[in-house]
Design a protein around this motif. Structure first.
Motif, mmCIF file in Angstrom:
data_model
loop_
_atom_site.group_PDB
_atom_site.id
_atom_site.type_symbol
_atom_site.label_atom_id
_atom_site.label_comp_id
_atom_site.label_asym_id
_atom_site.label_seq_id
_atom_site.Cartn_x
_atom_site.Cartn_y
_atom_site.Cartn_z
ATOM 1 N N ASN A 1 -37.732 -2.954 35.828
ATOM 2 C CA ASN A 1 -37.129 -4.104 36.492
ATOM 3 C C ASN A 1 -38.022 -4.641 37.608
ATOM 4 O OD1 ASN A 1 -34.919 -4.033 34.832
ATOM 5 N ND2 ASN A 1 -33.565 -3.029 36.293
ATOM 6 N N ILE A 2 -38.694 -3.726 38.333
ATOM 7 C CA ILE A 2 -39.620 -4.169 39.386
ATOM 8 C C ILE A 2 -40.765 -4.967 38.773
ATOM 9 C CG2 ILE A 2 -41.279 -3.416 41.128
ATOM 10 C CD1 ILE A 2 -39.511 -1.042 41.715
ATOM 11 N N PHE A 3 -41.300 -4.463 37.667
ATOM 12 C CA PHE A 3 -42.402 -5.176 37.015
ATOM 13 C C PHE A 3 -41.937 -6.541 36.490
ATOM 14 C CE2 PHE A 3 -44.716 -0.973 36.256
ATOM 15 C CZ PHE A 3 -45.653 -1.243 37.250
ATOM 16 N N LYS A 4 -40.689 -6.624 36.037
ATOM 17 C CA LYS A 4 -40.158 -7.927 35.606
ATOM 18 C C LYS A 4 -40.092 -8.888 36.795
ATOM 19 C CE LYS A 4 -37.227 -6.097 31.887
ATOM 20 N NZ LYS A 4 -35.838 -5.883 31.454
ATOM 21 N N SER A 5 -39.650 -8.377 37.948
ATOM 22 C CA SER A 5 -39.596 -9.228 39.145
ATOM 23 C C SER A 5 -40.993 -9.696 39.529
ATOM 24 C CB SER A 5 -38.964 -8.452 40.312
ATOM 25 O OG SER A 5 -37.609 -8.166 40.056
ATOM 26 N N ALA A 6 -41.963 -8.768 39.476
ATOM 27 C CA ALA A 6 -43.353 -9.126 39.780
ATOM 28 C C ALA A 6 -43.839 -10.212 38.823
ATOM 29 C CB ALA A 6 -44.243 -7.891 39.689
ATOM 30 N N MET A 7 -43.438 -10.098 37.566
ATOM 31 C CA MET A 7 -43.854 -11.066 36.551
ATOM 32 C C MET A 7 -43.321 -12.464 36.863
ATOM 33 S SD MET A 7 -42.816 -11.108 32.497
ATOM 34 C CE MET A 7 -41.068 -11.325 32.910
ATOM 35 N N PHE A 8 -42.036 -12.563 37.165
ATOM 36 C CA PHE A 8 -41.446 -13.883 37.383
ATOM 37 C C PHE A 8 -41.953 -14.546 38.665
ATOM 38 C CE2 PHE A 8 -38.156 -12.589 34.272
ATOM 39 C CZ PHE A 8 -38.249 -13.703 33.464
ATOM 40 N N GLU A 9 -42.370 -13.749 39.639
ATOM 41 C CA GLU A 9 -42.880 -14.306 40.888
ATOM 42 C C GLU A 9 -44.406 -14.327 40.923
ATOM 43 O OE1 GLU A 9 -40.898 -11.901 43.834
ATOM 44 O OE2 GLU A 9 -39.191 -13.281 43.891
ATOM 45 N N PHE A 10 -45.031 -13.896 39.797
ATOM 46 C CA PHE A 10 -46.496 -13.779 39.738
ATOM 47 C C PHE A 10 -47.012 -13.029 40.966
ATOM 48 C CE2 PHE A 10 -45.533 -17.764 37.383
ATOM 49 C CZ PHE A 10 -45.915 -17.324 36.125
ATOM 50 N N ASP A 11 -46.354 -11.921 41.240
ATOM 51 C CA ASP A 11 -46.641 -11.135 42.452
ATOM 52 C C ASP A 11 -47.549 -9.960 42.089
ATOM 53 O OD1 ASP A 11 -46.633 -9.607 44.764
ATOM 54 O OD2 ASP A 11 -44.530 -10.031 45.217
ATOM 55 N N GLY A 12 -48.854 -10.190 42.144
ATOM 56 C CA GLY A 12 -49.813 -9.141 41.811
ATOM 57 C C GLY A 12 -49.757 -7.969 42.770
ATOM 58 N N GLU A 13 -49.454 -8.249 44.029
ATOM 59 C CA GLU A 13 -49.385 -7.181 45.022
ATOM 60 C C GLU A 13 -48.225 -6.234 44.723
ATOM 61 O OE1 GLU A 13 -49.077 -6.663 49.898
ATOM 62 O OE2 GLU A 13 -49.581 -8.608 49.020
#
Length: 300
Positions: A94-106
């Motif tokens: 789920n964290i990786f999905k959130s990173a994906m939708f926000e394009f949050d590489g950090e």
């Protein structure tokens, strides 16, 4: 435009919570706050999606929806931290999905760094990255996510494999004379599996030559001109096409193996259950079978 609004079916696909259940939670507990179109169709933003992913995790962990719905965002995060037993794969996904939708590489990098404190890179790849990539493929084909989201995750995973592969160079043994050359067939571009195979071979102390994507058979001949005792490793995802599978193997034997002693190891979804190994061609139904072979050694 990159997708940042979602229908209820998108939320169902992303959270694995049925649309009917989402509607009940919404009506009974005011769990989400969707906008509505002129035709009264629900539209959810990224915050709604992230909240649902967290709620679904807690619900699946055994917490009552009535309790979860009464919590604010910080209280939900606190409860999640208490609920996680070690490194929980579902929550990490789920964290990786959130990173994906926000394009949050950090966020992606920080999450991976924390995972590496508890798991080996092999465990992360098999337990987290493979399920994540499989799910992203399904979500992309269903139109739930934009291609840019799928590309973001794929590139982050590719770069992490390349980074960890570079760290394995020191483990290469001069005693190990076996040489591997890794490539993808002509018109094949899906290279994450091949990159990971390269990582495993380097970790086991083997010398490798990574040729990458879109390599015609005739190009492999040049490897045999400079290297001996070569095992070629390839990954069939979409190529060769079904009708050309056997022909590809025949062409490899006639065009490449005739030019010098070598083997072919084949991985990927194109490898069927009934595919039989031959003297110079070996098939692996999944990456675990491949890593087991590498772990046991080449003569087993």
């Amino acid at each position: 435009m990159v997708k940042n609004e979602f229908g209820i079916k998108d939320l169902e696909n992303l959270s694995n919570v049925k649309a009917h259940t989402i509607r009940i939670w919404e009506k009974r507990y005011n769990l989400l706050e969707p906008d509505r179109t002129d035709t009264n169709i629900r539209k959810y933003d990224l915050n709604n999606l992230k909240k649902l992913l967290n709620v679904a995790y807690l619900y699946n962990a055994g917490h009552k929806i009535s309790k979860i719905a009464s919590l604010d965002a910080s209280e939900i995060q606190t409860l999640i931290k208490k609920s996680i037993n070690g490194i929980d794969s579902e929550y990490v996904l789920n964290i990786f999905k959130s990173a994906m939708f926000e394009f949050d590489g950090e966020l992606f990098d920080d999450t991976l760094e924390k995972l590496l404190e508890k798991k080996s890179f092999r465990e992360i790849f098999s337990d987290i990255f493979v399920p994540l990539l499989n799910e992203m493929g399904i979500l992309w084909h269903s139109g739930t996510i934009d291609p840019s989201h799928e590309h973001f995750i794929s590139e982050k995973i590719k770069h992490s494999i390349i980074e960890h592969s570079a760290k394995q160079k020191a483990s290469i043994s001069e005693k190990n004379k076996q040489f591997f050359s890794l490539y993808l067939p002509y018109q094949e571009i899906h290279e994450i599996g091949l990159l990971y195979a390269n990582y495993e071979l380097l970790s086991a102390g083997f010398n490798t030559l990574f040729l990458g994507a879109n390599i015609p058979l005739e190009s492999l001949i040049y490897v045999l001109k400079t290297k001996t005792k070569v095992i070629f490793v390839t990954y069939f995802t979409v190529r060769p096409e079904k009708d050309n599978f056997e022909k590809y193997l025949e062409d490899f034997q006639s065009e490449v193996q005739s030019k010098g002693p070598c083997e072919l190891w084949v991985l990927g979804r194109k490898v069927g259950k009934n595919t039989k190994n031959t003297k110079n061609v070996k098939f692996f139904k999944d990456i675990k079978q491949f890593t087991d072979q590498v772990d046991k050694g080449l003569n087993n």
